[in-house]
Design an enzyme around this catalytic site. Structure first.
Site, PDB file in Angstrom:
ATOM      1  N   CYS A 189      -2.181   7.846   4.749  1.00 20.66           N
ATOM      2  CA  CYS A 189      -2.312   7.395   3.355  1.00 20.66           C
ATOM      3  C   CYS A 189      -3.550   8.005   2.722  1.00 20.66           C
ATOM      4  CB  CYS A 189      -2.459   5.886   3.273  1.00 20.66           C
ATOM      5  SG  CYS A 189      -1.450   4.988   4.435  1.00 20.66           S
ATOM      6  N   GLU A 200       0.895  -1.162   0.000  1.00 20.99           N
ATOM      7  CA  GLU A 200       0.000   0.000   0.000  1.00 20.99           C
ATOM      8  C   GLU A 200       0.923   1.198   0.000  1.00 20.99           C
ATOM      9  OE1 GLU A 200      -1.273   3.050   1.603  1.00 20.99           O
ATOM     10  OE2 GLU A 200      -2.141   1.958   3.310  1.00 20.99           O
TER      11      GLU A 200
END
Lengths: 518, 518
Positions: free
Chosen positions: B299, B262
């Protein structure tokens, strides 16, 4: 047969021409096939991308009808397809008739899967506004298609793993447009089947980009297809070298994409001692039948047999050698495959410790493969892992193991496989139980008292396995689970019902099964 | 705190030493941490492999108990963990207290998932001996663990995406031993949490190889971990460069393995015109709150805002600029991250057409990041895709779009994202509906009238998305679906009940849910 490429609804000519080759003679077949020009390939991908949003949001029923329409259109052309496939592949009519039924059955299985709706993976978590310390928003997710998919036709199944094969069926079911790169060994078969799909696209009123087919004899076309930015996943069945080349192209893209490559497997068969003692002769005959069926040109061919050395194994080998010596040489799929087989067997026979137990009837021709039965001591195999590399064709290597520890060591040393087979009777269960952990780690399907050839197209089938059997052991290229290769989850948080996809709306207009978590 | 590596049940010293760094001062913290020697790393992987077969076949209840035991052991150390994490990360106590609860909640969610049993994917197809033209053998499949998993701790969530974070929890739930490479920015936090896991392994009587933790400040250790042949999958949360480096190592192995990385996301936020007119000021304040929360080190930070130009947008920007100008500079996770943020903002500000609307209170220090609000015309952004690269920290770039066509063009030009956010009222639904197809293609989660930060750990959550948001859009790194990353299907054909795994036996001793197809 005009030999043109199918670019959406158009038929496109190229300046370079190639021909189908009659497998049995090596002679060119009628039909001038255009090598798809690069700009036509690019247009196929562009059309696939343009049609994607509309196609992925067709209802499951619309896609099911589309898959059934393809099946019917293939059946309407069955005679011509089978006649051409016999010439191009050298496979007999009965086999191809069965393969065509398998192909249409596959399409209809995915139509059924679509109607059931589990594939959509609907999960609903209603808002919990009173939850402490923080409220939960409404959350719901579903699976959507990944995007246009490139499918490569396989040499050894001109129908079931080809233009309308399992990769295409599962990708279309998922909602992905498909651009097929036909296998150059059967351009005519591919065109006939491709026309059936194109007709179904028009009949069902779908965007033309849902299906295109490109053709050509060299690797540049396939490389360009995988590299095209509109393509979001790849399905491939073929050689290890071919699969790894596509994996490298896919990984080197600015946006890497998954490649589902089914590549290389020698499918170990364990003949347990009590089973060997009970029914060695019958096993020997069935073994030779399996390894030489259609010149052994199956991904699941039983290429490695493990047994404990002793008189029962010797007897089994005597019976197997007798049976195999009578197997006639068979025309192989292509001259290249026949040559690679002949060279592979010669290399194997020349390895230290390898005994040639029997060779089938040789034809002296260049397009046939003669069956071959070889044996080797486990110790020699352990010292030379090259002996476990796949030789595609009607051969098998029997490994004489001194004891079960050595058998286990050979299995532990193997790379990933599609299948492993246990021939066992009740007295063998303790041995089999001790082998199960390594088999589970190494293979996608474990079977007892059968042969790995003949793969059921069903719900629980796994035609997959750890590398190099496939590039991705988390899935299968045969059976209903194959649809998951071409889906990805999307979560919707606090969206008003009017903006949710039908799959997730409060009224459940698509009547999909839902997991709800309050 | 002895600073040793956790290699199975042993604590191992290395000759090289490194230190934790206090984020707020850049000064070394107490504790000499051993850099794990290569032979200890190899042994961790060897132990993981040795323990794999036993661990993967523990019952779901045993693994659920194990996960709950880890959660309890972490809670027992909560005070020490939070105190150390505050020093190492610069994050405040409240945030870390919440993150610890999220971490233990995650472990308990997977315990619940295990007990429910859907994860096991049991499919049963009984034999059909009378079927024509061929009988069907008994076929049944289940999901099994892929093998030992390497997990890389993230810099920005020292607990929830770290040693006992979502990757570890989902891998352990699936039945995979885990070797964690701790993030070098929080070696002490990692060791305290690692000790909790190691204690739970012992308490539950599991093979010691189920968990190991290695430490070290440079990339060689992580590279060696991913390259180790016992490792079968990788979980990573971090930078695009770091993730891609691991992807390259994994793809170059003799046996390539999946990397779940990720990586990079700027999380576009669309301010639709009617919503902007209705509540521009409130949106402006909430926006600044979201982008500057914990120095924007998420994120899911809202790094790109799209709106139509006009007086409503000007007013929104005025309010946002006022709010942002008052945001104090915050200590960032590491000096390196602070420096990268400062450089990234400077680069962004120097790009043609970029206006600096506001800067937060600057500290003049080297370890803090001052918030930054920038704006650019859509035409300038479309001409310079580098403007859409992630700058990790408390900044956001507002894109002035001339019309909805230009807004759509900006969205179409984006790379894959974790999230997209729509701020809408009912009058905006037609615009939102026209954007949904591109958002669905580009992101893993679409949310309305909220902010992307604050990811629910739940059943339907998707914390994933197309590259470069992640390396594999077919899954998620947060929520229950994450377990599927570490499972693969195995099919059993015609096996006697005595040899079937408990999950598939006729009596269903594990009481798992089954799909049966007659």
């Amino acid at each position: 047969m005009d030999g043109l490429s199918l670019i959406g609804a158009r038929r496109v000519a190229g300046s370079a021409i190639f021909h189908g080759i009659e497998a049995a003679t090596g002679a060119p077949l009628p039909g001038d096939f255009s090598v798809t020009p690069p700009e036509a390939l690019a247009q196929a991908c562009e059309l696939a991308s343009e049609g994607f949003d509309a196609y992925r949001e067709t209802t499951p029923e619309q896609r099911a009808t589309f898959l059934e329409t393809i099946a019917t259109a293939i059946e309407a052309r069955a005679e011509a397809i089978i006649a051409r496939a016999m010439l191009e592949s050298g496979l007999p009519q009965g086999r191809l008739t069965g393969e065509l039924a398998r192909t249409t059955g596959q399409l209809r299985l995915f139509a059924k899967v679509l109607s059931e709706g589990v594939w959509a993976g609907v999960i609903i978590e209603p808002a919990l506004p009173e939850r402490q310390p923080l409220p939960r928003p409404d959350l719901r997710s579903r699976q959507i298609a990944v995007g246009p998919v490139a499918v490569f036709g396989a040499s050894n199944f001109p129908l079931a793993f080809s233009v309308a094969g399992g990769d295409t069926a599962s990708a279309l079911a998922a909602g992905c447009p498909v651009v097929v790169k036909a296998h150059p060994a059967h351009p005519g078969t591919s065109l006939l089947v491709g026309e059936a799909i194109a007709e179904a696209v028009a009949t069902c009123g779908l965007p033309e980009g849902v299906f295109s087919m490109v053709q050509g004899p060299d690797h540049a076309l396939g490389t360009a297809l995988v590299a095209n930015p509109h393509i979001k996943a790849v399905g491939f069945t073929g050689s290890r070298g071919g699969g790894m080349a596509l994996m490298a192209v896919a990984a080197a893209r600015p946006e890497p994409i998954p490649v589902y490559a089914e590549m290389s497997s020698i499918n170990p068969v364990i003949l347990a001692p009590a089973a060997l003692a009970d029914k060695g002769e019958a096993l020997a005959k069935a073994f030779v039948g399996s390894l030489s069926l259609f010149a052994g040109q199956f991904c699941t061919n039983p290429g490695l047999v493990l047994a404990l050395e002793g008189p029962e194994l010797d007897q089994f080998l005597t019976h197997a050698a007798q049976a195999l010596a009578q197997v006639p040489a068979q025309v192989m799929l292509t001259g290249g495959i026949a040559k690679a087989y002949q060279q592979g067997i010669a290399t194997l026979q020349s390895q230290s410790g390898v005994e040639v137990l029997a060779t089938g009837v040789e034809s002296g021709g260049t397009v046939e493969g003669a069956a071959s039965l070889l044996a080797v001591a486990a110790s020699a195999l352990l010292a030379n892992p090259a002996l476990t590399h796949e030789v595609f064709g009607p051969s098998s290597l029997v490994v004489r193991c001194r004891d079960t520890a050595e058998m286990l060591a050979v299995l532990e040393g193997l790379e990933g496989q599609l299948t492993a087979t246990l021939h066992i009777v009740e007295a063998d269960y303790p041995l089999a139980a001790s082998l199960m952990p390594v088999l589970e780690r190494k293979v996608g399907r474990i079977l007892a008292n059968g042969w790995p050839t003949g793969v059921e197209v069903s719900r629980s089938m796994v035609h997959g396995g750890p590398f190099p059997a496939t590039s991705d052991p988390r899935t299968t290229s045969v059976g209903a689970m194959a649809i998951h290769r071409f889906l990805r989850p999307v979560c919707y948080q606090a969206l008003p019902d009017a903006l949710l996809p039908a799959a997730l709306q409060a009224g459940n207009p698509l009547n999909l099964p839902r997991h709800q978590f309050d």
